[in-house]
Design a protein around this motif. Structure first.
Motif, PDB file in Angstrom:
ATOM      1  N   GLU A  38       0.831  -1.207   0.000  1.00 46.05           N
ATOM      2  CA  GLU A  38       0.000   0.000   0.000  1.00 46.05           C
ATOM      3  C   GLU A  38       0.867   1.260   0.000  1.00 46.05           C
ATOM      4  OE1 GLU A  38      -3.563   0.162   0.371  1.00 46.05           O
ATOM      5  OE2 GLU A  38      -3.557  -1.995  -0.029  1.00 46.05           O
ATOM      6  N   LYS A  39       0.343   2.337  -0.605  1.00 51.09           N
ATOM      7  CA  LYS A  39       1.054   3.619  -0.615  1.00 51.09           C
ATOM      8  C   LYS A  39       1.089   4.199   0.787  1.00 51.09           C
ATOM      9  CE  LYS A  39      -0.149   4.905  -5.311  1.00 51.09           C
ATOM     10  NZ  LYS A  39      -0.823   5.902  -6.166  1.00 51.09           N
ATOM     11  N   SER A  40       2.239   4.713   1.161  1.00 51.60           N
ATOM     12  CA  SER A  40       2.389   5.327   2.477  1.00 51.60           C
ATOM     13  C   SER A  40       2.215   6.838   2.357  1.00 51.60           C
ATOM     14  CB  SER A  40       3.776   5.017   3.053  1.00 51.60           C
ATOM     15  OG  SER A  40       4.760   5.744   2.352  1.00 51.60           O
ATOM     16  N   GLY A  41       2.357   7.529   3.465  1.00 51.20           N
ATOM     17  CA  GLY A  41       2.287   8.989   3.473  1.00 51.20           C
ATOM     18  C   GLY A  41       3.542   9.638   2.920  1.00 51.20           C
ATOM     19  N   THR A  42       4.586   8.851   2.697  1.00 45.57           N
ATOM     20  CA  THR A  42       5.819   9.344   2.103  1.00 45.57           C
ATOM     21  C   THR A  42       5.706   9.185   0.593  1.00 45.57           C
ATOM     22  OG1 THR A  42       7.049   8.629   4.060  1.00 45.57           O
ATOM     23  CG2 THR A  42       8.337   9.083   2.066  1.00 45.57           C
ATOM     24  N   GLU A  43       5.862  10.273  -0.112  1.00 38.25           N
ATOM     25  CA  GLU A  43       5.663  10.277  -1.564  1.00 38.25           C
ATOM     26  C   GLU A  43       6.581   9.267  -2.259  1.00 38.25           C
ATOM     27  OE1 GLU A  43       5.885  13.419  -5.256  1.00 38.25           O
ATOM     28  OE2 GLU A  43       5.364  14.172  -3.271  1.00 38.25           O
ATOM     29  N   GLY A  44       5.974   8.454  -3.115  1.00 36.22           N
ATOM     30  CA  GLY A  44       6.715   7.476  -3.902  1.00 36.22           C
ATOM     31  C   GLY A  44       7.155   6.243  -3.144  1.00 36.22           C
ATOM     32  N   LYS A  45       6.706   6.077  -1.919  1.00 39.44           N
ATOM     33  CA  LYS A  45       7.114   4.923  -1.112  1.00 39.44           C
ATOM     34  C   LYS A  45       5.894   4.167  -0.618  1.00 39.44           C
ATOM     35  CE  LYS A  45      11.645   5.863  -0.401  1.00 39.44           C
ATOM     36  NZ  LYS A  45      12.756   4.963  -0.491  1.00 39.44           N
ATOM     37  N   THR A  46       6.017   2.852  -0.630  1.00 41.53           N
ATOM     38  CA  THR A  46       4.998   2.015  -0.002  1.00 41.53           C
ATOM     39  C   THR A  46       5.429   1.776   1.446  1.00 41.53           C
ATOM     40  OG1 THR A  46       6.101  -0.059  -0.568  1.00 41.53           O
ATOM     41  CG2 THR A  46       4.526   0.817  -2.187  1.00 41.53           C
ATOM     42  N   PHE A  47       4.525   1.202   2.231  1.00 36.55           N
ATOM     43  CA  PHE A  47       4.886   0.866   3.607  1.00 36.55           C
ATOM     44  C   PHE A  47       6.040  -0.136   3.617  1.00 36.55           C
ATOM     45  CE2 PHE A  47       0.313   2.024   4.210  1.00 36.55           C
ATOM     46  CZ  PHE A  47       0.545   3.172   4.945  1.00 36.55           C
ATOM     47  N   GLY A  48       6.030  -1.065   2.676  1.00 32.83           N
ATOM     48  CA  GLY A  48       7.110  -2.049   2.572  1.00 32.83           C
ATOM     49  C   GLY A  48       8.441  -1.407   2.245  1.00 32.83           C
ATOM     50  N   ASP A  49       8.438  -0.385   1.372  1.00 33.59           N
ATOM     51  CA  ASP A  49       9.675   0.335   1.044  1.00 33.59           C
ATOM     52  C   ASP A  49      10.275   0.975   2.296  1.00 33.59           C
ATOM     53  OD1 ASP A  49       9.381  -0.282  -1.667  1.00 33.59           O
ATOM     54  OD2 ASP A  49       8.392   1.630  -2.129  1.00 33.59           O
ATOM     55  N   LEU A  50       9.415   1.592   3.088  1.00 36.91           N
ATOM     56  CA  LEU A  50       9.885   2.241   4.307  1.00 36.91           C
ATOM     57  C   LEU A  50      10.490   1.219   5.273  1.00 36.91           C
ATOM     58  CD1 LEU A  50       6.979   4.773   4.884  1.00 36.91           C
ATOM     59  CD2 LEU A  50       9.295   5.297   4.114  1.00 36.91           C
ATOM     60  N   LEU A  51       9.838   0.074   5.415  1.00 40.66           N
ATOM     61  CA  LEU A  51      10.357  -0.972   6.291  1.00 40.66           C
ATOM     62  C   LEU A  51      11.705  -1.482   5.786  1.00 40.66           C
ATOM     63  CD1 LEU A  51       7.059  -2.882   7.046  1.00 40.66           C
ATOM     64  CD2 LEU A  51       8.492  -1.719   8.722  1.00 40.66           C
ATOM     65  N   LYS A  52      11.830  -1.658   4.478  1.00 38.92           N
ATOM     66  CA  LYS A  52      13.097  -2.123   3.900  1.00 38.92           C
ATOM     67  C   LYS A  52      14.209  -1.091   4.103  1.00 38.92           C
ATOM     68  CE  LYS A  52      10.941  -5.097   0.561  1.00 38.92           C
ATOM     69  NZ  LYS A  52      10.301  -5.113  -0.739  1.00 38.92           N
ATOM     70  N   ASP A  53      13.842   0.182   4.145  1.00 35.47           N
ATOM     71  CA  ASP A  53      14.807   1.254   4.388  1.00 35.47           C
ATOM     72  C   ASP A  53      15.139   1.412   5.866  1.00 35.47           C
ATOM     73  OD1 ASP A  53      14.746   1.771   1.673  1.00 35.47           O
ATOM     74  OD2 ASP A  53      13.459   3.541   1.840  1.00 35.47           O
ATOM     75  N   GLY A  54      14.537   0.580   6.719  1.00 37.42           N
ATOM     76  CA  GLY A  54      14.799   0.644   8.155  1.00 37.42           C
ATOM     77  C   GLY A  54      14.057   1.767   8.841  1.00 37.42           C
ATOM     78  N   LYS A  55      12.918   2.173   8.264  1.00 31.47           N
ATOM     79  CA  LYS A  55      12.114   3.244   8.842  1.00 31.47           C
ATOM     80  C   LYS A  55      10.772   2.699   9.284  1.00 31.47           C
ATOM     81  CE  LYS A  55      14.276   6.658   5.907  1.00 31.47           C
ATOM     82  NZ  LYS A  55      14.112   7.569   4.783  1.00 31.47           N
ATOM     83  N   LEU A  56      10.162   3.395  10.230  1.00 28.36           N
ATOM     84  CA  LEU A  56       8.819   3.000  10.644  1.00 28.36           C
ATOM     85  C   LEU A  56       7.839   3.390   9.548  1.00 28.36           C
ATOM     86  CD1 LEU A  56       8.862   3.983  14.399  1.00 28.36           C
ATOM     87  CD2 LEU A  56       8.961   1.704  13.420  1.00 28.36           C
ATOM     88  N   PRO A  57       6.818   2.576   9.332  1.00 35.34           N
ATOM     89  CA  PRO A  57       5.916   2.810   8.199  1.00 35.34           C
ATOM     90  C   PRO A  57       4.908   3.932   8.357  1.00 35.34           C
ATOM     91  CG  PRO A  57       5.220   0.882   9.426  1.00 35.34           C
ATOM     92  CD  PRO A  57       6.499   1.342  10.042  1.00 35.34           C
ATOM     93  N   GLY A  58       4.510   4.247   9.569  1.00 34.88           N
ATOM     94  CA  GLY A  58       3.405   5.197   9.757  1.00 34.88           C
ATOM     95  C   GLY A  58       3.824   6.637   9.856  1.00 34.88           C
ATOM     96  N   LYS A  59       2.875   7.496   9.483  1.00 32.00           N
ATOM     97  CA  LYS A  59       3.057   8.949   9.641  1.00 32.00           C
ATOM     98  C   LYS A  59       1.933   9.471  10.487  1.00 32.00           C
ATOM     99  CE  LYS A  59       5.829  10.623   6.012  1.00 32.00           C
ATOM    100  NZ  LYS A  59       6.748  11.601   6.320  1.00 32.00           N
TER     101      LYS A  59
END
Length: 124
Positions: free
Chosen positions: A103-124
């Motif tokens: 699913e698309k996250s609140g970070t432009e161009g990133k999914t929740f999975g992308d954020l997790l893979k980058d070592g970041k928390l998924p929620g905003k």
């Protein structure tokens, strides 16, 4: 008129019992959903960075820092996929966790999975 005075020990005992009763009445129960937290941590065993961030964040993976009634965008998306308000089935929760990664996250161009893979928390 005679005034009856209780011995000091009896009045202290009565006060202690009253105080203990008040403490029992004031007990607040947490309405947390530990099954979601557990499934989240178990779902990312290879992602040490996200696991470390989530361990420090605890409830704020899905909720606001000051108000636990507020859910972030990650929790809202996960809630739609889980379906039931307080799902207990671990398999359904883990399936929803995998689906929400796309699913698309609140970070432009990133999914929740992308954020997790980058070592970041998924929620905003």
């Amino acid at each position: 008129m005679k005034r009856s005075v209780l011995p000091v020990g009896v009045s202290m005992l009565a006060g202690a019992l009253l105080f203990g009763g008040l403490l029992l009445c004031e007990r607040q129960e947490a309405s947390g959903r530990p099954q979601y937290n557990k499934a989240f941590f178990e779902g990312y065993p290879d992602n040490k960075e996200a696991a470390a961030l989530a361990a420090n964040a605890k409830c704020t993976v899905c909720h606001g820092a000051t108000d636990k009634k507020v859910r972030n965008d990650y929790a809202a998306a996960l809630g739609k996929l889980v379906g039931a308000k307080n799902e207990k089935d671990e398999t359904k929760i883990k399936e929803a966790l995998k689906k929400v990664e796309g699913e698309k996250s609140g970070t432009e161009g990133k999914t929740f999975g992308d954020l997790l893979k980058d070592g970041k928390l998924p929620g905003k």
